[in-house]
Motif scaffolding. Sequence first.
Motif, PDB file in Angstrom:
ATOM      1  N   ASP A  16       0.844  -1.198   0.000  1.00  0.00           N
ATOM      2  CA  ASP A  16       0.000   0.000   0.000  1.00  0.00           C
ATOM      3  C   ASP A  16       0.881   1.251   0.000  1.00  0.00           C
ATOM      4  O   ASP A  16       2.119   1.161  -0.042  1.00  0.00           O
ATOM      5  CB  ASP A  16      -0.987  -0.022   1.165  1.00  0.00           C
ATOM      6  CG  ASP A  16      -0.342   0.023   2.532  1.00  0.00           C
ATOM      7  OD1 ASP A  16       0.842   0.431   2.653  1.00  0.00           O
ATOM      8  OD2 ASP A  16      -1.027  -0.344   3.509  1.00  0.00           O
ATOM      9  N   SER A  17       0.258   2.419   0.026  1.00  0.00           N
ATOM     10  CA  SER A  17       1.008   3.671  -0.067  1.00  0.00           C
ATOM     11  C   SER A  17       1.914   3.919   1.134  1.00  0.00           C
ATOM     12  O   SER A  17       2.820   4.757   1.065  1.00  0.00           O
ATOM     13  CB  SER A  17       0.051   4.850  -0.255  1.00  0.00           C
ATOM     14  OG  SER A  17      -0.857   4.913   0.824  1.00  0.00           O
ATOM     15  N   ASP A  18       1.722   3.178   2.223  1.00  0.00           N
ATOM     16  CA  ASP A  18       2.602   3.263   3.384  1.00  0.00           C
ATOM     17  C   ASP A  18       3.736   2.239   3.317  1.00  0.00           C
ATOM     18  O   ASP A  18       4.538   2.124   4.247  1.00  0.00           O
ATOM     19  CB  ASP A  18       1.809   3.052   4.682  1.00  0.00           C
ATOM     20  CG  ASP A  18       0.835   4.186   4.940  1.00  0.00           C
ATOM     21  OD1 ASP A  18       1.171   5.354   4.641  1.00  0.00           O
ATOM     22  OD2 ASP A  18      -0.274   3.903   5.443  1.00  0.00           O
ATOM     23  N   GLY A  19       3.775   1.448   2.233  1.00  0.00           N
ATOM     24  CA  GLY A  19       4.812   0.428   2.076  1.00  0.00           C
ATOM     25  C   GLY A  19       4.539  -0.849   2.828  1.00  0.00           C
ATOM     26  O   GLY A  19       5.420  -1.686   2.980  1.00  0.00           O
ATOM     27  N   GLN A  22       0.472  -6.080   1.437  1.00  0.00           N
ATOM     28  CA  GLN A  22      -0.928  -6.489   1.441  1.00  0.00           C
ATOM     29  C   GLN A  22      -1.081  -7.897   0.859  1.00  0.00           C
ATOM     30  O   GLN A  22      -2.056  -8.578   1.119  1.00  0.00           O
ATOM     31  CB  GLN A  22      -1.776  -5.497   0.643  1.00  0.00           C
ATOM     32  CG  GLN A  22      -1.752  -4.100   1.216  1.00  0.00           C
ATOM     33  CD  GLN A  22      -2.331  -4.034   2.624  1.00  0.00           C
ATOM     34  OE1 GLN A  22      -3.341  -4.673   2.922  1.00  0.00           O
ATOM     35  NE2 GLN A  22      -1.689  -3.280   3.492  1.00  0.00           N
ATOM     36  N   ALA A  38      -8.823  -3.672  -2.170  1.00  0.00           N
ATOM     37  CA  ALA A  38      -8.590  -2.269  -1.805  1.00  0.00           C
ATOM     38  C   ALA A  38      -9.836  -1.460  -2.106  1.00  0.00           C
ATOM     39  O   ALA A  38     -10.635  -1.832  -2.968  1.00  0.00           O
ATOM     40  CB  ALA A  38      -7.423  -1.715  -2.609  1.00  0.00           C
ATOM     41  N   THR A  41     -10.199   4.397  -3.532  1.00  0.00           N
ATOM     42  CA  THR A  41      -9.317   5.554  -3.357  1.00  0.00           C
ATOM     43  C   THR A  41      -7.887   5.146  -3.010  1.00  0.00           C
ATOM     44  O   THR A  41      -7.012   6.002  -2.918  1.00  0.00           O
ATOM     45  CB  THR A  41      -9.846   6.485  -2.239  1.00  0.00           C
ATOM     46  OG1 THR A  41      -9.857   5.764  -1.007  1.00  0.00           O
ATOM     47  CG2 THR A  41     -11.248   6.979  -2.559  1.00  0.00           C
ATOM     48  N   ALA A  42      -7.644   3.867  -2.845  1.00  0.00           N
ATOM     49  CA  ALA A  42      -6.325   3.381  -2.426  1.00  0.00           C
ATOM     50  C   ALA A  42      -5.314   3.471  -3.563  1.00  0.00           C
ATOM     51  O   ALA A  42      -5.650   3.324  -4.735  1.00  0.00           O
ATOM     52  CB  ALA A  42      -6.428   1.940  -1.944  1.00  0.00           C
ATOM     53  N   THR A  43      -4.070   3.710  -3.186  1.00  0.00           N
ATOM     54  CA  THR A  43      -2.952   3.639  -4.122  1.00  0.00           C
ATOM     55  C   THR A  43      -2.062   2.503  -3.656  1.00  0.00           C
ATOM     56  O   THR A  43      -1.552   2.531  -2.529  1.00  0.00           O
ATOM     57  CB  THR A  43      -2.146   4.956  -4.133  1.00  0.00           C
ATOM     58  OG1 THR A  43      -3.006   6.021  -4.525  1.00  0.00           O
ATOM     59  CG2 THR A  43      -0.972   4.870  -5.084  1.00  0.00           C
ATOM     60  N   TRP A  44      -1.928   1.489  -4.489  1.00  0.00           N
ATOM     61  CA  TRP A  44      -1.092   0.336  -4.166  1.00  0.00           C
ATOM     62  C   TRP A  44      -0.092   0.126  -5.282  1.00  0.00           C
ATOM     63  O   TRP A  44      -0.275   0.588  -6.407  1.00  0.00           O
ATOM     64  CB  TRP A  44      -1.946  -0.917  -3.975  1.00  0.00           C
ATOM     65  CG  TRP A  44      -2.712  -0.917  -2.684  1.00  0.00           C
ATOM     66  CD1 TRP A  44      -2.884   0.117  -1.810  1.00  0.00           C
ATOM     67  CD2 TRP A  44      -3.416  -2.013  -2.125  1.00  0.00           C
ATOM     68  NE1 TRP A  44      -3.645  -0.265  -0.736  1.00  0.00           N
ATOM     69  CE2 TRP A  44      -4.001  -1.570  -0.912  1.00  0.00           C
ATOM     70  CE3 TRP A  44      -3.637  -3.310  -2.511  1.00  0.00           C
ATOM     71  CZ2 TRP A  44      -4.761  -2.396  -0.090  1.00  0.00           C
ATOM     72  CZ3 TRP A  44      -4.391  -4.133  -1.698  1.00  0.00           C
ATOM     73  CH2 TRP A  44      -4.947  -3.681  -0.502  1.00  0.00           C
ATOM     74  N   TYR A  45       0.953  -0.612  -4.978  1.00  0.00           N
ATOM     75  CA  TYR A  45       2.033  -0.845  -5.922  1.00  0.00           C
ATOM     76  C   TYR A  45       2.347  -2.338  -5.984  1.00  0.00           C
ATOM     77  O   TYR A  45       2.187  -3.050  -4.999  1.00  0.00           O
ATOM     78  CB  TYR A  45       3.294  -0.098  -5.482  1.00  0.00           C
ATOM     79  CG  TYR A  45       3.057   1.378  -5.279  1.00  0.00           C
ATOM     80  CD1 TYR A  45       3.191   2.265  -6.342  1.00  0.00           C
ATOM     81  CD2 TYR A  45       2.688   1.889  -4.031  1.00  0.00           C
ATOM     82  CE1 TYR A  45       2.963   3.623  -6.167  1.00  0.00           C
ATOM     83  CE2 TYR A  45       2.460   3.244  -3.851  1.00  0.00           C
ATOM     84  CZ  TYR A  45       2.598   4.108  -4.913  1.00  0.00           C
ATOM     85  OH  TYR A  45       2.367   5.446  -4.739  1.00  0.00           O
ATOM     86  N   GLU A  47       5.523  -4.744  -6.494  1.00  0.00           N
ATOM     87  CA  GLU A  47       6.984  -4.794  -6.493  1.00  0.00           C
ATOM     88  C   GLU A  47       7.405  -6.176  -6.966  1.00  0.00           C
ATOM     89  O   GLU A  47       6.953  -7.183  -6.423  1.00  0.00           O
ATOM     90  CB  GLU A  47       7.540  -4.555  -5.093  1.00  0.00           C
ATOM     91  CG  GLU A  47       7.202  -3.206  -4.511  1.00  0.00           C
ATOM     92  CD  GLU A  47       7.696  -3.035  -3.088  1.00  0.00           C
ATOM     93  OE1 GLU A  47       7.960  -4.049  -2.402  1.00  0.00           O
ATOM     94  OE2 GLU A  47       7.814  -1.873  -2.663  1.00  0.00           O
TER      95      GLU A  47
END
Length: 75
Positions: A16-19, A22, A38, A41-45, A47
Amino acid sequence: LLFTNADGDIDANIVDSDGIDQASGYTGDDNEEMSATADETATWYVEAHLFAGEDPSTIQTYELQLAVETPVPGR
């Protein structure tokens, strides 16, 4: 995440945006599959990285397939 493990093992995370992790994919086989839920409105990445035991000069390619499901209101 689709790849051929014989070319180099890839591990993957959804963060998630806090690293914060998830979901994770850490198999020793071809491909990694992860699933997470999610809100809109969530921003996830995602990796993707070589397994720690791989030669750092290894060049590995992968394909990212993403499925997004929109919930039906009232269900």
